[in-house]
Design an enzyme around this catalytic site. Structure first.
Site, mmCIF file in Angstrom:
data_model
loop_
_atom_site.group_PDB
_atom_site.id
_atom_site.type_symbol
_atom_site.label_atom_id
_atom_site.label_comp_id
_atom_site.label_asym_id
_atom_site.label_seq_id
_atom_site.Cartn_x
_atom_site.Cartn_y
_atom_site.Cartn_z
ATOM 1 N N GLY A 2 0.671 -1.178 -0.001
ATOM 2 C CA GLY A 2 0.043 0.051 0.000
ATOM 3 C C GLY A 2 0.822 1.352 -0.020
ATOM 4 O O GLY A 2 2.048 1.118 0.099
ATOM 5 N N PRO A 3 0.369 2.479 -0.029
ATOM 6 C CA PRO A 3 1.105 3.625 -0.234
ATOM 7 C C PRO A 3 1.612 4.007 1.084
ATOM 8 O O PRO A 3 1.254 3.160 2.249
ATOM 9 C CB PRO A 3 -0.244 4.498 -0.414
ATOM 10 C CG PRO A 3 -1.119 3.821 -0.902
ATOM 11 C CD PRO A 3 -0.995 2.684 -0.154
ATOM 12 N N PRO A 4 2.684 4.849 1.184
ATOM 13 C CA PRO A 4 3.282 5.195 2.483
ATOM 14 C C PRO A 4 2.250 5.797 3.511
ATOM 15 O O PRO A 4 1.143 6.694 3.144
ATOM 16 C CB PRO A 4 4.194 6.246 2.041
ATOM 17 C CG PRO A 4 4.294 5.908 0.773
ATOM 18 C CD PRO A 4 3.180 5.610 -0.055
ATOM 19 N N GLY A 5 2.568 5.473 4.479
ATOM 20 C CA GLY A 5 1.680 6.125 5.650
ATOM 21 C C GLY A 5 0.566 5.454 6.175
ATOM 22 O O GLY A 5 -0.512 6.156 6.724
ATOM 23 N N THR A 6 -0.102 4.276 5.480
ATOM 24 C CA THR A 6 -1.182 3.557 5.630
ATOM 25 C C THR A 6 -0.971 2.749 7.002
ATOM 26 O O THR A 6 -1.898 2.060 7.241
ATOM 27 C CB THR A 6 -1.430 2.772 4.423
ATOM 28 O OG1 THR A 6 -0.335 2.011 3.869
ATOM 29 C CG2 THR A 6 -2.008 3.626 3.173
ATOM 30 N N GLY A 7 0.074 2.445 7.557
ATOM 31 C CA GLY A 7 0.082 1.755 8.637
ATOM 32 C C GLY A 7 0.731 0.396 8.643
ATOM 33 O O GLY A 7 0.419 -0.592 9.423
ATOM 34 N N LYS A 8 1.558 0.300 7.522
ATOM 35 C CA LYS A 8 2.023 -1.393 7.208
ATOM 36 C C LYS A 8 2.895 -1.743 8.335
ATOM 37 O O LYS A 8 2.823 -2.709 8.799
ATOM 38 C CB LYS A 8 2.583 -1.386 5.924
ATOM 39 C CG LYS A 8 1.701 -0.977 4.718
ATOM 40 C CD LYS A 8 2.517 -1.090 3.447
ATOM 41 C CE LYS A 8 3.667 -0.117 3.163
ATOM 42 N NZ LYS A 8 3.185 1.181 3.168
ATOM 43 N N THR A 9 4.057 -0.886 8.787
ATOM 44 C CA THR A 9 4.856 -1.207 9.832
ATOM 45 C C THR A 9 4.063 -1.411 10.992
ATOM 46 O O THR A 9 4.378 -2.283 11.820
ATOM 47 C CB THR A 9 5.953 -0.334 9.957
ATOM 48 O OG1 THR A 9 6.616 -0.324 8.650
ATOM 49 C CG2 THR A 9 7.293 -0.726 10.746
ATOM 50 N N LYS A 11 -8.046 4.497 -6.987
ATOM 51 C CA LYS A 11 -8.569 5.702 -7.842
ATOM 52 C C LYS A 11 -9.935 6.204 -7.269
ATOM 53 O O LYS A 11 -9.821 7.466 -7.477
ATOM 54 C CB LYS A 11 -8.689 5.077 -9.338
ATOM 55 C CG LYS A 11 -7.556 4.684 -9.772
ATOM 56 C CD LYS A 11 -7.685 4.080 -11.143
ATOM 57 C CE LYS A 11 -6.278 3.317 -12.041
ATOM 58 N NZ LYS A 11 -6.636 2.534 -13.239
ATOM 59 N N SER A 17 -4.082 2.767 -17.729
ATOM 60 C CA SER A 17 -5.263 3.492 -17.395
ATOM 61 C C SER A 17 -5.904 4.606 -18.179
ATOM 62 O O SER A 17 -6.830 5.366 -18.278
ATOM 63 C CB SER A 17 -5.270 3.812 -16.059
ATOM 64 O OG SER A 17 -4.815 2.545 -15.320
#
Length: 675
Positions: free
Chosen positions: A251-258, A619, A576
């Site tokens: 996912g994009p940065p800052g979505t809480g993966k870590t 999107k 796209s």
């Protein structure tokens, strides 16, 4: 004069144990597997022959010391409590139901495995022996059934499978050899232990050749029975420890993966390890250096396992998509072994030069995109996508997590600070433009610092402070983002498209213009090969259907066409853009303006069909952030709408389209609507 008898000298103290003896004692206490322990003892014998001051002796002692301090068999107990795990995940993260459910599924499997009781069949024609064995094995937690003779045992084996069969050798009608043959024929994984008071070498050899696990002589020793059964079950328990696919959060940065990985470790009460793979280009960083090198060390994986002192931590491999590859080796190739449950039971680190079991480690990987992950490595991962957050989710996260955390960090706890919901919404809309939460956290932190400065300036006279929508601009400065879609007018030759990048979904504008010329097509805007081909396909379709669109037959012979996508310094590529490029071209040629608040995505074929594309959720979130009201999607992407939050589907009008003419009618407006 008194004479004293001369006392005999005191017995000499035992000489202190040598350094090699101390190392051997450490090896015995380390709990190594037998193969590793034997190899280590051989290494101790080798370095014992070296001069103590030699370099090789010092390296060898350091090597043995490292081996003996590895957690070969030390584990932490998992907290197998679904309610407690769910509470921890909900407290740490808002939403993300799919990922939370996947973690709970993993725990549920672990719970069922831990509750599974191994089944035993005890076969003996002596009732006392049967009852004694049944009593001992039942106390060990096994499910035990008994049979009074071989025929009864064979009938039971026909009906069900057993993990262990303990059978007497000499019985009437059917002996232990027949029970052994039946058990192995029905289930080769069943282990058979034969007990007898008439043990001979010939019968023992015959039993072993037919697949018997062990051959015990009567009278039985209960401790020997317990040990033999435990050893026979050990391979079955090891197989249960294999985890299967490795979770990979994309996912994009800052979505809480870590932070999600940390929450998983907390919910299971395991220790947490994180290493970043970004820019890692040397295979030895993961697999270690051979001891022939000066200053050799194990790889990062073994180092972290030793640091946390357990062989079953939650191990996060961060930024998997940013791993490098150079002449020093491919680190991704090492991960093929590390993440494969069939191989990581015997992971070979170059420094250890001994197999180390990584099968009990719960590996979790993170990435922004899967495009740069090698295909063979991706095949070992279970990809779970984090698509970003809606505006309402960001508001809830801000009040439940970000604001309390930043208030505490800024020293404002205990003070009367009231931040209104309208103020948070304005920060989200006008000061951040992201799929994740990192920018929002920075803005809230900046807001709290400004409040802290005001509170210190006012001293004890500081009054309760209410942060309203109007106060945001005073504290954070002028707005940094505007809604390009809602604040712009409809234009001829300018279409709104939807794109997906590794930082989330984005709005792109496709511009087309014409000039006198000889039919030349110019493409600008740092377009990639795929996007250039999409533009050429759109041109070919329009030129082959000039009559259907009311275009003069000689239009393309008398005009040059220029297609541009702004932000030319940013490379752009993907499939796209086919539909928005076609819409911009037809708008420019026919003079009909494109609806600015209608965004499009989809791949266009030469026959006008609109093919499905990826990143639909990202999107649609980008369209919602930008103020789009209508979205034209490929009809075959309808299945992707199931994962779209209801709050997005209620705001956006989503129109599925199968062919380009249908999309054009939704996007273009008449000439009389031009401003």
């Amino acid at each position: 004069m008194r004479f004293f008898k001369k006392e005999s000298p005191l017995p000499e103290q035992a000489p202190p144990s040598t350094e090699m003896d101390q190392l051997r004692q450490l090896v015995r206490k380390a709990g190594m597997p037998p193969e590793a322990a034997d190899a280590t003892f051989m290494e101790i014998d080798r370095i014992a022959k070296m001069p103590p001051g030699s370099t090789e002796h010092t390296i060898g002692v350091s090597y043995i010391d490292y081996l003996t301090h590895l957690p070969w068999n030390r584990t932490t107990d998992d907290r197998l409590d679904l309610k407690a795990a769910k509470q921890v995940l909900d407290d740490q993260h808002e939403g993300l139901l799919e990922i939370k459910n996947r973690v709970l599924e993993h725990l549920a499997v672990r719970i069922l495995r831990s509750e599974r009781r191994h089944t035993m069949l005890v076969v003996d024609d002596e009732k006392t022996t049967r009852m004694n064995l049944m009593h001992v094995l039942t106390k060990e937690g096994y499910a035990v059934e008994t049979a009074a003779d071989g025929l009864e045992a064979i009938r039971l084996l026909e009906k069900q499978a057993f993990d262990i069969v303990i059978t007497d050798l000499k019985m009437e009608q059917a002996d232990g050899m027949q029970v052994l043959e039946t058990a192995k024929q029905k289930n080769p994984d069943t282990e058979v232990i034969i007990i007898t008071g008439y043990a001979t070498v010939a019968t023992a050899v015959s039993a072993m050749q037919k697949g018997s696990y062990h051959f015990l002589a009567k009278p039985l020793k209960l401790d020997e029975i317990r040990t033999t059964v435990a050893k026979a079950l050990r391979p079955k328990q090891t197989r249960l420890d294999h985890r299967g696919p490795v979770l990979c959060f994309v996912g994009p940065p800052g979505t809480g993966k870590t932070s999600l990985g940390l929450a998983i470790a907390k919910s299971m009460q395991r220790r947490f390890v994180r290493i970043s793979l970004a820019g890692m280009k040397d295979e030895a960083q993961l697999r270690g250096h051979r001891r022939s090198y000066v200053g050799a060390l194990p790889g990062r994986i073994i180092q972290e396992i030793r640091r946390v002192e357990t062989i079953n931590p939650v191990f996060m491999l961060d930024e998997l998509d940013k791993i490098s590859q150079e002449f020093k080796g491919d680190p991704a190739a090492v991960l093929l072994e590390v993440l494969d449950p069939q191989q990581n039971t015997h992971f070979m680190d170059n420094y250890l030069d001994l197999p180390f079991d990584l099968s009990k480690v719960m590996f979790i990987a993170t990435a922004n995109t899967v495009d740069t992950i090698p295909e063979a490595l991706l095949d070992r991962l279970e990809v779970i996508e984090l698509s970003g957050y809606t505006e309402q989710e960001k508001v809830r996260i801000a009040f439940n997590h970000l604001i309390p955390r930043e208030i505490e960090t800024s020293g404002l706890e205990g003070r009367s600070i009231d931040i209104s919901q309208a103020a948070v919404v304005r920060i989200i809309r006008e000061y951040t433009r992201e799929a994740g939460l990192r920018g929002l956290q920075r803005q809230i932190a900046g807001l709290c610092r400004k409040i802290a400065l005001d509170q210190v300036d006012q001293g004890n006279d500081a009054a309760p402070l209410a942060i309203t929508e109007e106060a945001v601009e005073r504290l954070l400065g002028p707005r940094r983002h505007t809604l390009e879609v809602t604040q712009a007018r409809d234009r001829v030759g300018v279409a709104t498209g939807l794109a997906w990048t590794r930082t989330g979904g984005e709005i792109v504008f496709v511009e087309a213009t014409q000039m006198r010329g000889a039919g030349q097509l110019t493409l600008t805007g740092s377009l990639g090969t795929v996007m250039r081909e999409s533009a050429q396909a759109a041109m070919s379709y329009i030129r082959s259907h000039v009559e259907a669109f009311g275009i003069p037959a000689d239009f393309f012979e008398r005009h040059d066409i220029h297609i541009h996508i702004p932000a030319g310094a940013i490379p752009k590529d993907g499939t796209s853009a086919g539909v928005p490029i076609a819409a911009a071209l037809l708008s420019m040629i026919t003079g009909r303006a494109c609806r600015r608040d209608t965004a499009m995505t989809g791949e266009l074929t030469l026959t006008g069909r609109i093919l499905p594309v990826g990143g639909i959720r990202e999107k649609l979130l980008a369209a919602h952030r930008a103020g789009v009201r209508t979205v034209v999607l490929p009809a075959k992407n309808g299945v992707d709408l199931q994962s779209i939050p209801d709050e997005i589907k209620q705001v956006l009008c989503i129109i599925p389209i199968e062919e380009l003419p249908g999309a054009i009618e939704q996007v273009l407006i008449g000439r009389d609507s031009l401003n």
